[in-house]
Write a protein that holds these residues in place. Structure first.
Motif, PDB file in Angstrom:
ATOM      1  N   GLU A 192       0.975  -1.137  -0.034  1.00 27.61           N
ATOM      2  CA  GLU A 192       0.206   0.101  -0.101  1.00 27.61           C
ATOM      3  C   GLU A 192       0.669   1.160  -0.050  1.00 27.61           C
ATOM      4  OE1 GLU A 192      -2.824  -0.165   3.497  1.00 27.61           O
ATOM      5  OE2 GLU A 192      -4.107  -1.817   2.528  1.00 27.61           O
ATOM      6  N   ASP A 193       1.742   1.136   0.593  1.00 30.85           N
ATOM      7  CA  ASP A 193       2.959   2.266   0.686  1.00 30.85           C
ATOM      8  C   ASP A 193       3.854   2.411  -0.526  1.00 30.85           C
ATOM      9  OD1 ASP A 193       4.672   0.108   0.910  1.00 30.85           O
ATOM     10  OD2 ASP A 193       5.820   1.012   2.625  1.00 30.85           O
ATOM     11  N   GLY A 194       3.659   1.655  -1.622  1.00 32.29           N
ATOM     12  CA  GLY A 194       4.106   1.744  -2.905  1.00 32.29           C
ATOM     13  C   GLY A 194       5.590   1.051  -2.838  1.00 32.29           C
ATOM     14  N   ALA A 195       6.080   0.389  -1.915  1.00 29.06           N
ATOM     15  CA  ALA A 195       7.182  -0.169  -1.851  1.00 29.06           C
ATOM     16  C   ALA A 195       6.932  -1.696  -2.426  1.00 29.06           C
ATOM     17  CB  ALA A 195       7.969  -0.042  -0.358  1.00 29.06           C
ATOM     18  N   PRO A 196       7.834  -2.285  -2.899  1.00 27.92           N
ATOM     19  CA  PRO A 196       7.776  -3.650  -3.291  1.00 27.92           C
ATOM     20  C   PRO A 196       8.126  -4.596  -2.346  1.00 27.92           C
ATOM     21  CG  PRO A 196       9.852  -2.760  -4.187  1.00 27.92           C
ATOM     22  CD  PRO A 196       9.143  -1.807  -3.537  1.00 27.92           C
ATOM     23  N   ARG A 197       7.291  -5.643  -2.087  1.00 26.30           N
ATOM     24  CA  ARG A 197       7.691  -6.702  -0.957  1.00 26.30           C
ATOM     25  C   ARG A 197       7.991  -7.896  -1.936  1.00 26.30           C
ATOM     26  NH1 ARG A 197       7.249  -8.641   3.967  1.00 26.30           N
ATOM     27  NH2 ARG A 197       6.855  -6.518   4.792  1.00 26.30           N
ATOM     28  N   ILE A 198       9.017  -8.392  -1.741  1.00 24.50           N
ATOM     29  CA  ILE A 198       9.653  -9.710  -2.268  1.00 24.50           C
ATOM     30  C   ILE A 198       8.891 -10.951  -1.549  1.00 24.50           C
ATOM     31  CG2 ILE A 198      11.665 -11.098  -2.995  1.00 24.50           C
ATOM     32  CD1 ILE A 198      11.641  -8.424  -4.053  1.00 24.50           C
ATOM     33  N   VAL A 199       8.020 -11.723  -2.356  1.00 28.28           N
ATOM     34  CA  VAL A 199       7.481 -12.763  -1.980  1.00 28.28           C
ATOM     35  C   VAL A 199       8.133 -13.983  -2.560  1.00 28.28           C
ATOM     36  CG1 VAL A 199       5.172 -11.474  -1.607  1.00 28.28           C
ATOM     37  CG2 VAL A 199       5.888 -12.528  -3.960  1.00 28.28           C
ATOM     38  N   GLY A 200       9.092 -14.003  -3.230  1.00 31.33           N
ATOM     39  CA  GLY A 200       9.731 -15.322  -3.817  1.00 31.33           C
ATOM     40  C   GLY A 200      10.965 -14.875  -4.409  1.00 31.33           C
ATOM     41  N   ILE A 201      12.092 -16.065  -3.957  1.00 31.50           N
ATOM     42  CA  ILE A 201      13.425 -15.643  -4.274  1.00 31.50           C
ATOM     43  C   ILE A 201      13.788 -17.200  -4.809  1.00 31.50           C
ATOM     44  CG2 ILE A 201      15.855 -15.180  -3.379  1.00 31.50           C
ATOM     45  CD1 ILE A 201      14.187 -13.577  -1.108  1.00 31.50           C
ATOM     46  N   GLY A 202      14.480 -17.197  -5.629  1.00 29.80           N
ATOM     47  CA  GLY A 202      15.313 -18.303  -6.267  1.00 29.80           C
ATOM     48  C   GLY A 202      16.642 -17.802  -6.844  1.00 29.80           C
ATOM     49  N   HIS A 203      17.542 -18.627  -6.474  1.00 32.55           N
ATOM     50  CA  HIS A 203      18.901 -18.566  -7.212  1.00 32.55           C
ATOM     51  C   HIS A 203      19.623 -19.756  -7.261  1.00 32.55           C
ATOM     52  CE1 HIS A 203      21.145 -18.444  -3.500  1.00 32.55           C
ATOM     53  NE2 HIS A 203      20.218 -17.710  -2.973  1.00 32.55           N
ATOM     54  N   GLN A 204      20.306 -19.997  -8.613  1.00 28.44           N
ATOM     55  CA  GLN A 204      21.298 -20.880  -9.043  1.00 28.44           C
ATOM     56  C   GLN A 204      22.369 -20.709  -9.631  1.00 28.44           C
ATOM     57  OE1 GLN A 204      20.059 -24.482  -8.833  1.00 28.44           O
ATOM     58  NE2 GLN A 204      18.150 -23.719  -7.571  1.00 28.44           N
ATOM     59  N   LEU A 205      23.442 -21.769  -9.664  1.00 24.32           N
ATOM     60  CA  LEU A 205      24.623 -21.446 -10.427  1.00 24.32           C
ATOM     61  C   LEU A 205      24.439 -21.315 -11.816  1.00 24.32           C
ATOM     62  CD1 LEU A 205      27.831 -21.467 -10.074  1.00 24.32           C
ATOM     63  CD2 LEU A 205      27.463 -23.912 -10.619  1.00 24.32           C
ATOM     64  N   ALA A 206      24.968 -20.318 -12.346  1.00 21.69           N
ATOM     65  CA  ALA A 206      24.661 -19.988 -13.864  1.00 21.69           C
ATOM     66  C   ALA A 206      25.509 -21.039 -14.806  1.00 21.69           C
ATOM     67  CB  ALA A 206      24.922 -18.712 -14.228  1.00 21.69           C
ATOM     68  N   ARG A 207      25.028 -21.862 -15.323  1.00 27.38           N
ATOM     69  CA  ARG A 207      25.514 -22.814 -16.179  1.00 27.38           C
ATOM     70  C   ARG A 207      25.015 -22.481 -17.749  1.00 27.38           C
ATOM     71  NH1 ARG A 207      27.595 -26.798 -13.124  1.00 27.38           N
ATOM     72  NH2 ARG A 207      26.602 -27.230 -11.251  1.00 27.38           N
ATOM     73  N   GLY A 208      26.120 -22.398 -18.554  1.00 26.95           N
ATOM     74  CA  GLY A 208      25.922 -21.934 -19.905  1.00 26.95           C
ATOM     75  C   GLY A 208      26.120 -20.779 -20.298  1.00 26.95           C
ATOM     76  N   MET A 209      26.547 -19.917 -19.353  1.00 26.04           N
ATOM     77  CA  MET A 209      26.973 -18.332 -19.546  1.00 26.04           C
ATOM     78  C   MET A 209      28.528 -18.160 -19.553  1.00 26.04           C
ATOM     79  SD  MET A 209      24.160 -16.599 -20.267  1.00 26.04           S
ATOM     80  CE  MET A 209      24.477 -14.708 -19.562  1.00 26.04           C
ATOM     81  N   ARG A 210      28.997 -17.407 -20.204  1.00 25.74           N
ATOM     82  CA  ARG A 210      30.400 -17.038 -20.129  1.00 25.74           C
ATOM     83  C   ARG A 210      30.511 -15.390 -20.613  1.00 25.74           C
ATOM     84  NH1 ARG A 210      35.034 -16.718 -23.087  1.00 25.74           N
ATOM     85  NH2 ARG A 210      37.050 -16.951 -21.944  1.00 25.74           N
ATOM     86  N   LEU A 211      31.014 -14.560 -19.871  1.00 30.12           N
ATOM     87  CA  LEU A 211      31.195 -13.221 -19.943  1.00 30.12           C
ATOM     88  C   LEU A 211      29.860 -12.252 -20.414  1.00 30.12           C
ATOM     89  CD1 LEU A 211      34.677 -13.242 -21.937  1.00 30.12           C
ATOM     90  CD2 LEU A 211      34.186 -13.023 -19.580  1.00 30.12           C
ATOM     91  N   GLY A 212      28.809 -13.023 -19.698  1.00 30.28           N
ATOM     92  CA  GLY A 212      27.482 -12.290 -20.002  1.00 30.28           C
ATOM     93  C   GLY A 212      26.768 -12.644 -21.148  1.00 30.28           C
TER      94      GLY A 212
END
Length: 411
Positions: free
Chosen positions: A25-45
Protein backbone atom coordinates in the motif's frame (compact mmCIF):
# COMPACT_ATOMS: atom_id res chain seq x y z
CA UNK A 1 3.25 -7.63 -14.08
CA UNK A 2 -0.05 -8.09 -15.89
CA UNK A 3 -1.51 -10.09 -13.01
CA UNK A 4 -0.10 -7.87 -10.28
CA UNK A 5 2.94 -10.11 -9.73
CA UNK A 6 6.28 -8.63 -10.79
CA UNK A 7 8.93 -11.14 -11.84
CA UNK A 8 12.60 -10.21 -12.27
CA UNK A 9 15.15 -12.54 -13.85
CA UNK A 10 18.84 -11.71 -13.45
CA UNK A 11 20.87 -13.93 -15.79
CA UNK A 12 24.51 -13.39 -14.89
CA UNK A 13 27.77 -15.11 -15.72
CA UNK A 14 28.00 -16.88 -12.35
CA UNK A 15 24.43 -17.05 -11.05
CA UNK A 16 20.81 -16.90 -12.20
CA UNK A 17 18.47 -15.15 -9.77
CA UNK A 18 14.70 -14.69 -9.80
CA UNK A 19 12.73 -12.33 -7.55
CA UNK A 20 8.92 -12.25 -7.40
CA UNK A 21 7.36 -9.15 -5.82
CA UNK A 22 4.06 -7.45 -5.08
CA UNK A 23 3.50 -3.76 -4.42
CA UNK A 24 2.40 -2.79 -0.91
CA UNK A 25 0.00 0.00 0.00
CA UNK A 26 2.91 2.38 0.64
CA UNK A 27 4.17 1.77 -2.91
CA UNK A 28 7.24 -0.20 -1.82
CA UNK A 29 7.79 -3.65 -3.34
CA UNK A 30 7.62 -6.71 -1.09
CA UNK A 31 9.64 -9.69 -2.25
CA UNK A 32 7.46 -12.79 -1.99
CA UNK A 33 9.59 -15.30 -3.87
CA UNK A 34 13.35 -15.84 -4.28
CA UNK A 35 15.27 -18.39 -6.29
CA UNK A 36 18.91 -18.47 -7.36
CA UNK A 37 21.09 -21.07 -8.99
CA UNK A 38 24.62 -21.43 -10.32
CA UNK A 39 24.63 -20.10 -13.88
CA UNK A 40 25.53 -22.81 -16.33
CA UNK A 41 25.84 -22.09 -20.02
CA UNK A 42 26.91 -18.44 -19.58
CA UNK A 43 30.31 -16.85 -20.18
CA UNK A 44 31.16 -13.15 -20.00
CA UNK A 45 27.47 -12.29 -20.01
CA UNK A 46 26.73 -14.25 -23.21
CA UNK A 47 24.97 -17.58 -23.75
CA UNK A 48 27.35 -20.41 -24.65
CA UNK A 49 25.09 -23.42 -23.93
CA UNK A 50 21.34 -22.93 -24.34
CA UNK A 51 20.32 -26.21 -22.76
CA UNK A 52 22.43 -25.75 -19.63
CA UNK A 53 21.22 -22.17 -19.19
CA UNK A 54 17.60 -23.25 -19.65
CA UNK A 55 18.00 -25.71 -16.74
CA UNK A 56 19.48 -22.97 -14.53
CA UNK A 57 16.68 -20.50 -15.35
CA UNK A 58 13.96 -23.10 -14.81
CA UNK A 59 15.40 -24.12 -11.43
CA UNK A 60 15.70 -20.50 -10.28
CA UNK A 61 12.18 -19.52 -11.40
CA UNK A 62 10.65 -22.72 -9.98
CA UNK A 63 12.22 -22.05 -6.57
CA UNK A 64 10.87 -18.48 -6.52
CA UNK A 65 7.40 -19.63 -7.64
CA UNK A 66 7.28 -22.35 -4.97
CA UNK A 67 8.21 -19.82 -2.29
CA UNK A 68 5.59 -17.33 -3.49
CA UNK A 69 2.92 -19.94 -4.18
CA UNK A 70 2.24 -18.29 -7.55
CA UNK A 71 3.26 -18.70 -11.17
CA UNK A 72 5.03 -16.08 -13.26
CA UNK A 73 4.06 -15.61 -16.90
CA UNK A 74 6.36 -12.74 -17.87
CA UNK A 75 9.69 -11.47 -16.55
CA UNK A 76 11.84 -8.36 -16.69
CA UNK A 77 15.28 -9.62 -17.73
CA UNK A 78 18.72 -8.00 -17.63
CA UNK A 79 21.17 -7.68 -20.51
CA UNK A 80 24.91 -7.81 -19.80
CA UNK A 81 26.27 -9.52 -22.93
CA UNK A 82 26.56 -8.30 -26.48
CA UNK A 83 28.97 -5.46 -25.62
CA UNK A 84 26.26 -2.96 -24.58
CA UNK A 85 27.12 0.59 -25.55
CA UNK A 86 25.41 3.95 -25.32
CA UNK A 87 25.18 6.91 -27.66
CA UNK A 88 23.61 10.34 -27.24
CA UNK A 89 21.51 11.54 -30.18
CA UNK A 90 19.89 14.94 -30.78
CA UNK A 91 16.62 15.06 -32.76
CA UNK A 92 14.41 17.98 -33.82
CA UNK A 93 10.99 17.88 -35.46
CA UNK A 94 8.80 20.69 -36.84
CA UNK A 95 5.74 21.59 -34.77
CA UNK A 96 4.14 24.22 -37.05
CA UNK A 97 2.96 26.14 -34.00
CA UNK A 98 0.55 23.59 -32.53
CA UNK A 99 0.66 22.21 -28.98
CA UNK A 100 2.96 19.25 -28.36
CA UNK A 101 1.07 16.00 -27.95
CA UNK A 102 1.92 12.36 -27.38
CA UNK A 103 2.06 11.69 -31.14
CA UNK A 104 4.74 14.38 -31.58
CA UNK A 105 6.89 12.81 -28.87
CA UNK A 106 6.37 9.38 -30.39
CA UNK A 107 7.38 10.68 -33.84
CA UNK A 108 10.48 12.29 -32.40
CA UNK A 109 11.56 9.15 -30.55
CA UNK A 110 10.97 7.11 -33.72
CA UNK A 111 13.32 9.51 -35.53
CA UNK A 112 15.93 8.98 -32.83
CA UNK A 113 15.66 5.21 -33.03
CA UNK A 114 15.85 5.25 -36.83
CA UNK A 115 18.92 7.48 -36.67
CA UNK A 116 20.75 4.90 -34.56
CA UNK A 117 19.47 1.81 -36.38
CA UNK A 118 22.17 -0.68 -37.42
CA UNK A 119 21.73 -4.20 -38.72
CA UNK A 120 24.06 -5.84 -36.20
CA UNK A 121 22.84 -4.15 -33.00
CA UNK A 122 19.52 -4.21 -31.18
CA UNK A 123 17.97 -1.26 -29.37
CA UNK A 124 17.55 -1.81 -25.63
CA UNK A 125 16.74 1.69 -24.31
CA UNK A 126 15.89 5.03 -25.88
CA UNK A 127 15.69 7.48 -22.97
CA UNK A 128 14.73 11.12 -23.61
CA UNK A 129 16.76 13.17 -21.17
CA UNK A 130 16.59 16.81 -22.28
CA UNK A 131 13.69 18.45 -24.17
CA UNK A 132 13.92 21.82 -25.97
CA UNK A 133 11.29 23.98 -27.67
CA UNK A 134 12.60 26.61 -30.08
CA UNK A 135 16.00 26.35 -28.38
CA UNK A 136 14.69 26.75 -24.82
CA UNK A 137 16.35 24.07 -22.67
CA UNK A 138 15.44 22.45 -19.37
CA UNK A 139 11.88 21.42 -20.29
CA UNK A 140 10.75 18.47 -18.20
CA UNK A 141 7.54 17.62 -20.04
CA UNK A 142 6.79 19.39 -23.35
CA UNK A 143 3.25 18.06 -23.79
CA UNK A 144 0.75 20.91 -24.12
CA UNK A 145 3.43 23.51 -24.87
CA UNK A 146 3.59 25.55 -28.08
CA UNK A 147 6.49 26.14 -30.43
CA UNK A 148 7.85 25.76 -33.97
CA UNK A 149 10.56 23.13 -33.32
CA UNK A 150 10.62 20.42 -30.67
CA UNK A 151 14.02 18.95 -29.83
CA UNK A 152 15.22 16.15 -27.56
CA UNK A 153 18.50 14.60 -26.48
CA UNK A 154 18.04 10.83 -26.42
CA UNK A 155 20.29 8.38 -24.63
CA UNK A 156 20.31 5.28 -26.83
CA UNK A 157 21.59 1.96 -25.45
CA UNK A 158 22.12 -0.96 -27.81
CA UNK A 159 23.72 -4.40 -27.78
CA UNK A 160 24.89 -6.91 -30.37
CA UNK A 161 21.86 -8.62 -31.83
CA UNK A 162 23.15 -12.22 -31.57
CA UNK A 163 23.74 -12.45 -27.79
CA UNK A 164 20.48 -10.59 -27.06
CA UNK A 165 18.42 -12.95 -29.23
CA UNK A 166 20.16 -16.02 -27.80
CA UNK A 167 19.14 -14.98 -24.28
CA UNK A 168 15.62 -14.15 -25.45
CA UNK A 169 15.31 -17.59 -27.04
CA UNK A 170 16.38 -19.38 -23.86
CA UNK A 171 13.90 -17.39 -21.72
CA UNK A 172 11.09 -18.21 -24.17
CA UNK A 173 12.06 -21.89 -24.03
CA UNK A 174 11.31 -21.68 -20.30
CA UNK A 175 7.70 -20.68 -21.23
CA UNK A 176 8.22 -17.09 -20.03
CA UNK A 177 7.38 -13.90 -21.90
CA UNK A 178 9.77 -10.96 -21.67
CA UNK A 179 8.00 -7.87 -20.35
CA UNK A 180 11.09 -5.64 -20.59
CA UNK A 181 14.85 -5.80 -21.07
CA UNK A 182 17.16 -3.70 -18.91
CA UNK A 183 20.91 -3.12 -19.14
CA UNK A 184 22.51 -4.61 -16.01
CA UNK A 185 24.25 -1.47 -14.66
CA UNK A 186 21.03 0.53 -15.06
CA UNK A 187 19.18 -2.04 -12.96
CA UNK A 188 21.93 -2.10 -10.33
CA UNK A 189 21.82 1.70 -10.09
CA UNK A 190 18.06 1.73 -9.63
CA UNK A 191 18.40 -0.69 -6.71
CA UNK A 192 21.21 0.82 -4.68
CA UNK A 193 21.42 4.55 -5.51
CA UNK A 194 19.51 7.17 -3.54
CA UNK A 195 17.67 10.03 -5.26
CA UNK A 196 20.23 12.68 -4.32
CA UNK A 197 23.06 10.64 -5.83
CA UNK A 198 21.24 10.20 -9.13
CA UNK A 199 20.37 13.90 -9.21
CA UNK A 200 23.80 15.33 -8.33
CA UNK A 201 25.84 12.86 -10.36
CA UNK A 202 27.16 9.39 -9.56
CA UNK A 203 28.91 6.47 -11.21
CA UNK A 204 27.55 3.01 -10.36
CA UNK A 205 30.07 0.22 -10.95
CA UNK A 206 28.54 -3.26 -10.97
CA UNK A 207 31.33 -5.79 -10.46
CA UNK A 208 29.88 -9.12 -11.55
CA UNK A 209 31.35 -12.55 -12.15
CA UNK A 210 32.05 -12.22 -15.88
CA UNK A 211 31.73 -8.49 -16.54
CA UNK A 212 32.18 -5.14 -14.82
CA UNK A 213 29.57 -2.63 -15.98
CA UNK A 214 29.31 1.13 -15.58
CA UNK A 215 26.27 3.40 -15.32
CA UNK A 216 26.54 7.18 -15.01
CA UNK A 217 23.55 9.07 -13.62
CA UNK A 218 23.19 12.87 -13.76
CA UNK A 219 20.07 14.94 -13.19
CA UNK A 220 18.15 11.84 -12.13
CA UNK A 221 18.66 10.11 -15.49
CA UNK A 222 20.96 7.45 -16.92
CA UNK A 223 23.29 9.26 -19.36
CA UNK A 224 26.05 6.73 -20.06
CA UNK A 225 26.59 2.96 -19.87
CA UNK A 226 29.54 0.71 -20.65
CA UNK A 227 30.56 -2.90 -20.01
CA UNK A 228 34.08 -4.27 -19.50
CA UNK A 229 34.49 -8.05 -20.04
CA UNK A 230 36.43 -8.62 -16.79
CA UNK A 231 34.91 -9.76 -13.50
CA UNK A 232 35.29 -11.76 -10.33
CA UNK A 233 35.63 -15.08 -12.17
CA UNK A 234 38.88 -13.83 -13.70
CA UNK A 235 40.25 -13.38 -10.18
CA UNK A 236 39.25 -16.96 -9.35
CA UNK A 237 41.03 -18.27 -12.45
CA UNK A 238 44.14 -16.25 -11.59
CA UNK A 239 44.23 -17.87 -8.13
CA UNK A 240 43.69 -21.34 -9.57
CA UNK A 241 46.54 -20.91 -12.04
CA UNK A 242 48.89 -19.09 -9.67
CA UNK A 243 48.54 -21.61 -6.84
CA UNK A 244 47.89 -24.72 -8.99
CA UNK A 245 44.67 -25.44 -7.12
CA UNK A 246 41.19 -26.51 -8.31
CA UNK A 247 38.87 -23.69 -9.42
CA UNK A 248 36.32 -24.57 -6.72
CA UNK A 249 38.94 -24.23 -4.00
CA UNK A 250 40.29 -21.03 -5.57
CA UNK A 251 36.78 -19.55 -5.30
CA UNK A 252 36.60 -20.62 -1.65
CA UNK A 253 39.98 -19.08 -0.87
CA UNK A 254 38.99 -15.83 -2.59
CA UNK A 255 35.77 -15.64 -0.58
CA UNK A 256 37.18 -16.57 2.82
CA UNK A 257 40.71 -15.14 2.77
CA UNK A 258 40.90 -12.81 -0.22
CA UNK A 259 41.61 -9.10 0.01
CA UNK A 260 42.52 -6.28 -2.36
CA UNK A 261 44.75 -4.53 0.16
CA UNK A 262 47.78 -6.06 1.95
CA UNK A 263 48.26 -5.95 5.70
CA UNK A 264 51.22 -6.52 8.04
CA UNK A 265 49.89 -9.88 9.27
CA UNK A 266 49.57 -11.47 5.82
CA UNK A 267 53.03 -13.06 5.83
CA UNK A 268 52.37 -14.79 9.16
CA UNK A 269 49.00 -16.31 8.20
CA UNK A 270 49.51 -19.62 6.37
CA UNK A 271 46.88 -21.18 4.10
CA UNK A 272 46.59 -24.83 3.09
CA UNK A 273 46.25 -25.13 -0.69
CA UNK A 274 45.35 -28.53 -2.21
CA UNK A 275 46.99 -29.16 -5.56
CA UNK A 276 44.97 -29.67 -8.71
CA UNK A 277 44.60 -33.32 -9.70
CA UNK A 278 45.38 -34.64 -6.21
CA UNK A 279 42.92 -36.40 -3.91
CA UNK A 280 41.44 -34.48 -0.97
CA UNK A 281 43.94 -36.11 1.35
CA UNK A 282 46.76 -35.88 -1.20
CA UNK A 283 49.58 -33.41 -1.61
CA UNK A 284 49.01 -29.80 -0.67
CA UNK A 285 51.03 -26.63 -0.26
CA UNK A 286 51.28 -24.16 2.59
CA UNK A 287 51.39 -20.59 1.31
CA UNK A 288 51.26 -17.27 3.14
CA UNK A 289 48.11 -15.19 2.72
CA UNK A 290 50.28 -12.46 1.23
CA UNK A 291 50.79 -14.65 -1.86
CA UNK A 292 47.02 -14.87 -2.36
CA UNK A 293 46.68 -11.10 -2.08
CA UNK A 294 49.54 -10.58 -4.54
CA UNK A 295 47.46 -12.49 -7.10
CA UNK A 296 44.15 -10.75 -6.35
CA UNK A 297 45.25 -7.12 -6.07
CA UNK A 298 46.71 -6.66 -9.59
CA UNK A 299 43.58 -8.06 -11.29
CA UNK A 300 41.16 -5.87 -9.30
CA UNK A 301 43.44 -2.86 -9.79
CA UNK A 302 43.56 -3.53 -13.55
CA UNK A 303 39.75 -3.77 -13.67
CA UNK A 304 39.36 -0.43 -11.88
CA UNK A 305 41.95 1.19 -14.15
CA UNK A 306 39.93 0.00 -17.16
CA UNK A 307 36.84 1.59 -15.59
CA UNK A 308 38.72 4.86 -15.12
CA UNK A 309 40.02 4.74 -18.70
CA UNK A 310 36.55 4.10 -20.15
CA UNK A 311 35.04 6.95 -18.13
CA UNK A 312 37.76 9.38 -19.21
CA UNK A 313 37.41 8.34 -22.86
CA UNK A 314 33.62 8.81 -22.77
CA UNK A 315 33.89 12.33 -21.35
CA UNK A 316 31.55 11.55 -18.45
CA UNK A 317 34.25 11.23 -15.79
CA UNK A 318 34.00 14.86 -14.63
CA UNK A 319 30.26 15.21 -15.26
CA UNK A 320 29.48 12.33 -12.89
CA UNK A 321 31.19 14.13 -10.01
CA UNK A 322 33.29 12.47 -7.34
CA UNK A 323 30.74 9.95 -6.12
CA UNK A 324 31.08 6.22 -6.93
CA UNK A 325 28.91 3.35 -5.72
CA UNK A 326 30.39 -0.15 -5.97
CA UNK A 327 27.98 -3.06 -6.17
CA UNK A 328 27.86 -6.60 -7.52
CA UNK A 329 29.24 -9.81 -6.03
CA UNK A 330 32.92 -9.04 -6.71
CA UNK A 331 32.65 -5.71 -4.86
CA UNK A 332 32.23 -7.56 -1.56
CA UNK A 333 35.90 -8.52 -1.42
CA UNK A 334 37.75 -7.04 1.54
CA UNK A 335 39.53 -3.81 0.59
CA UNK A 336 37.68 -3.32 -2.73
CA UNK A 337 36.23 0.00 -1.59
CA UNK A 338 39.61 1.37 -0.48
CA UNK A 339 41.35 0.26 -3.67
CA UNK A 340 38.60 1.78 -5.83
CA UNK A 341 38.94 5.07 -3.96
CA UNK A 342 42.68 5.11 -4.64
CA UNK A 343 42.50 4.16 -8.34
CA UNK A 344 39.50 6.29 -9.27
CA UNK A 345 40.32 9.20 -6.94
CA UNK A 346 36.68 9.49 -5.92
CA UNK A 347 34.49 8.98 -2.86
CA UNK A 348 33.36 5.34 -2.86
CA UNK A 349 30.68 3.51 -0.95
CA UNK A 350 29.40 -0.06 -1.17
CA UNK A 351 25.86 -0.29 -2.56
CA UNK A 352 23.16 -2.82 -1.72
CA UNK A 353 19.42 -2.92 -2.50
CA UNK A 354 17.49 -0.28 -0.55
CA UNK A 355 13.75 0.19 -0.05
CA UNK A 356 12.70 -3.44 -0.48
CA UNK A 357 10.60 -5.37 2.03
CA UNK A 358 10.87 -9.11 2.49
CA UNK A 359 14.51 -9.46 1.40
CA UNK A 360 16.32 -11.79 3.83
CA UNK A 361 19.87 -10.96 4.87
CA UNK A 362 21.31 -13.63 2.57
CA UNK A 363 19.91 -11.93 -0.54
CA UNK A 364 20.16 -8.31 0.57
CA UNK A 365 23.77 -7.79 -0.45
CA UNK A 366 25.53 -6.22 -3.44
CA UNK A 367 25.40 -9.50 -5.40
CA UNK A 368 21.62 -9.12 -5.75
CA UNK A 369 21.46 -5.44 -6.74
CA UNK A 370 20.70 -6.11 -10.42
CA UNK A 371 17.81 -8.44 -9.67
CA UNK A 372 16.30 -6.01 -7.16
CA UNK A 373 16.74 -3.16 -9.64
CA UNK A 374 14.72 -5.05 -12.25
CA UNK A 375 11.80 -5.02 -9.81
CA UNK A 376 12.15 -1.26 -9.37
CA UNK A 377 12.32 -0.75 -13.15
CA UNK A 378 9.12 -2.75 -13.59
CA UNK A 379 7.35 -0.65 -10.94
CA UNK A 380 8.42 2.60 -12.58
CA UNK A 381 7.32 1.52 -16.03
CA UNK A 382 3.99 -0.14 -15.34
CA UNK A 383 2.11 3.04 -16.44
CA UNK A 384 4.22 3.06 -19.60
CA UNK A 385 3.01 -0.43 -20.46
CA UNK A 386 -0.60 0.74 -20.25
CA UNK A 387 -0.02 3.37 -22.95
CA UNK A 388 0.92 0.69 -25.42
CA UNK A 389 4.67 1.13 -25.34
CA UNK A 390 6.94 -1.86 -25.38
CA UNK A 391 8.63 -2.14 -22.00
CA UNK A 392 12.24 -1.13 -21.93
CA UNK A 393 12.32 0.67 -25.27
CA UNK A 394 10.99 4.18 -24.50
CA UNK A 395 11.14 6.00 -21.21
CA UNK A 396 9.95 9.30 -19.85
CA UNK A 397 12.80 11.66 -19.04
CA UNK A 398 13.28 14.97 -17.32
CA UNK A 399 15.20 17.94 -18.69
CA UNK A 400 18.25 19.41 -17.03
CA UNK A 401 20.99 21.79 -18.03
CA UNK A 402 24.41 20.20 -17.56
CA UNK A 403 23.73 17.32 -19.94
CA UNK A 404 22.32 19.73 -22.52
CA UNK A 405 25.49 21.82 -22.28
CA UNK A 406 27.62 18.70 -22.68
CA UNK A 407 25.65 17.77 -25.82
CA UNK A 408 26.19 21.26 -27.26
CA UNK A 409 29.94 20.91 -26.82
CA UNK A 410 30.12 17.42 -28.30
CA UNK A 411 27.49 17.43 -31.09
Amino acid sequence: MRGGLIAALDVGSTKVCCFLARVQEDGAPRIVGIGHQLARGMRLGAVVDMEELEHSIRASVDAAEDMAGERARAVVVNISGGAPASTNVKVEVAMNGHAVNEADIRRMLDHGRAHHHTADRELIHAIPVDYTIDGTEGIKDPRGMYGDRLGVAIHVVSAAIGPVRNLTTVVHRCHLDIEARVISPYAAGLACLVDDERELGVTCIDMGGGTTSIAVFVGGQLVHTDVIPVGGHHVTNDIARGLSTPVSYAERMKTLFGSCMPSAADDREMLKVPLVGEDEDGASNQVPRSMLIQIIQPRIEETLELVRSHLEHSGFDKMAGRRVVLTGGASQMQGARDLASMVLDKQVRLGRPVGFHGLPEATNGPAFSSCAGLIRYALAHQPVAKTGRKGGSDEEGSGWGRFGQWLKRNF
